[in-house]
Design a protein around this motif. Structure first.
Motif, PDB file in Angstrom:
ATOM      1  N   TYR A 136     -77.136 -55.770  73.408  1.00  0.00           N
ATOM      2  CA  TYR A 136     -77.947 -55.807  74.619  1.00  0.00           C
ATOM      3  C   TYR A 136     -77.501 -56.939  75.531  1.00  0.00           C
ATOM      4  CZ  TYR A 136     -82.023 -56.223  77.660  1.00  0.00           C
ATOM      5  OH  TYR A 136     -82.842 -56.295  78.755  1.00  0.00           O
ATOM      6  N   ASP A 137     -77.248 -58.108  74.954  1.00  0.00           N
ATOM      7  CA  ASP A 137     -76.849 -59.254  75.767  1.00  0.00           C
ATOM      8  C   ASP A 137     -75.502 -59.037  76.443  1.00  0.00           C
ATOM      9  OD1 ASP A 137     -79.216 -60.639  75.289  1.00  0.00           O
ATOM     10  OD2 ASP A 137     -78.417 -61.635  73.512  1.00  0.00           O
ATOM     11  N   SER A 138     -74.594 -58.332  75.784  1.00  0.00           N
ATOM     12  CA  SER A 138     -73.304 -58.016  76.415  1.00  0.00           C
ATOM     13  C   SER A 138     -73.499 -57.050  77.583  1.00  0.00           C
ATOM     14  CB  SER A 138     -72.334 -57.410  75.402  1.00  0.00           C
ATOM     15  OG  SER A 138     -71.969 -58.355  74.441  1.00  0.00           O
ATOM     16  N   ALA A 139     -74.392 -56.082  77.393  1.00  0.00           N
ATOM     17  CA  ALA A 139     -74.691 -55.136  78.482  1.00  0.00           C
ATOM     18  C   ALA A 139     -75.327 -55.868  79.661  1.00  0.00           C
ATOM     19  CB  ALA A 139     -75.603 -54.015  77.979  1.00  0.00           C
ATOM     20  N   VAL A 140     -76.226 -56.801  79.370  1.00  0.00           N
ATOM     21  CA  VAL A 140     -76.863 -57.597  80.423  1.00  0.00           C
ATOM     22  C   VAL A 140     -75.813 -58.428  81.158  1.00  0.00           C
ATOM     23  CG1 VAL A 140     -78.430 -59.556  80.824  1.00  0.00           C
ATOM     24  CG2 VAL A 140     -79.162 -57.636  79.394  1.00  0.00           C
ATOM     25  N   ALA A 141     -74.910 -59.049  80.422  1.00  0.00           N
ATOM     26  CA  ALA A 141     -73.857 -59.863  81.037  1.00  0.00           C
ATOM     27  C   ALA A 141     -72.967 -59.003  81.934  1.00  0.00           C
ATOM     28  CB  ALA A 141     -73.028 -60.560  79.967  1.00  0.00           C
ATOM     29  N   TYR A 142     -72.650 -57.805  81.490  1.00  0.00           N
ATOM     30  CA  TYR A 142     -71.845 -56.876  82.289  1.00  0.00           C
ATOM     31  C   TYR A 142     -72.570 -56.552  83.606  1.00  0.00           C
ATOM     32  CZ  TYR A 142     -69.000 -52.704  83.302  1.00  0.00           C
ATOM     33  OH  TYR A 142     -68.179 -51.781  83.890  1.00  0.00           O
TER      34      TYR A 142
END
Length: 137
Positions: A23-29
């Motif tokens: 989820y955090d990687s998707a948010v960062a993207y």
């Protein structure tokens, strides 16, 4: 109007775009894509979310999405951290972002910000002494 292609692909097939499917990687993207577009993609998203969770006015949009996904939780972040697979949460983010995007394109940002202002005015801590108070009545 559809979400930008790159965002749609990342949210529907995160393994193609993210080195770690979290989820955090998707948010960062999303935050990176938003920065490239000078804030235009997510403009109003946080204000759209706050009345839906009925609170958490000081949270970032990413935490508000978690609060919607885990509505009965005292700590949605803890619920996320306990998951071994974040794909369902990324899918939920996709659904919520699409709803926001559709509403923003149909009704406009003005309605989103007016609804947020109405929510603010119902809070007992929000009054004429609050920062950015605007007397529009």
């Amino acid at each position: 109007m559809e979400l930008p292609y790159e965002i749609e692909i990342m949210l529907t097939r995160p393994g193609m775009c993210l080195t770690e499917v979290s989820y955090d990687s998707a948010v960062a993207y999303l935050m990176g894509a938003n920065a490239i577009c000078h804030g235009g993609i997510l403009h109003g998203f946080r204000e759209w979310l706050i009345p839906k969770v009925n609170g958490r006015n000081s949270n970032m949009w990413s935490e508000l999405v978690l609060a919607l996904d885990f509505p009965d939780s005292e700590s949605p972040r803890t619920n996320l951290e306990q998951l071994s697979d974040h794909k369902p949460v990324i899918s939920f983010l996709h659904q919520i972002l699409k709803k926001f995007w559709d509403e923003r394109n149909q009704k406009g940002l003005r309605i989103i910000f007016l609804n947020y202002e109405k929510w603010l005015r119902k809070q007992d801590w929000y009054d004429p002494t609050s920062p950015k108070w605007f007397d529009w009545e």
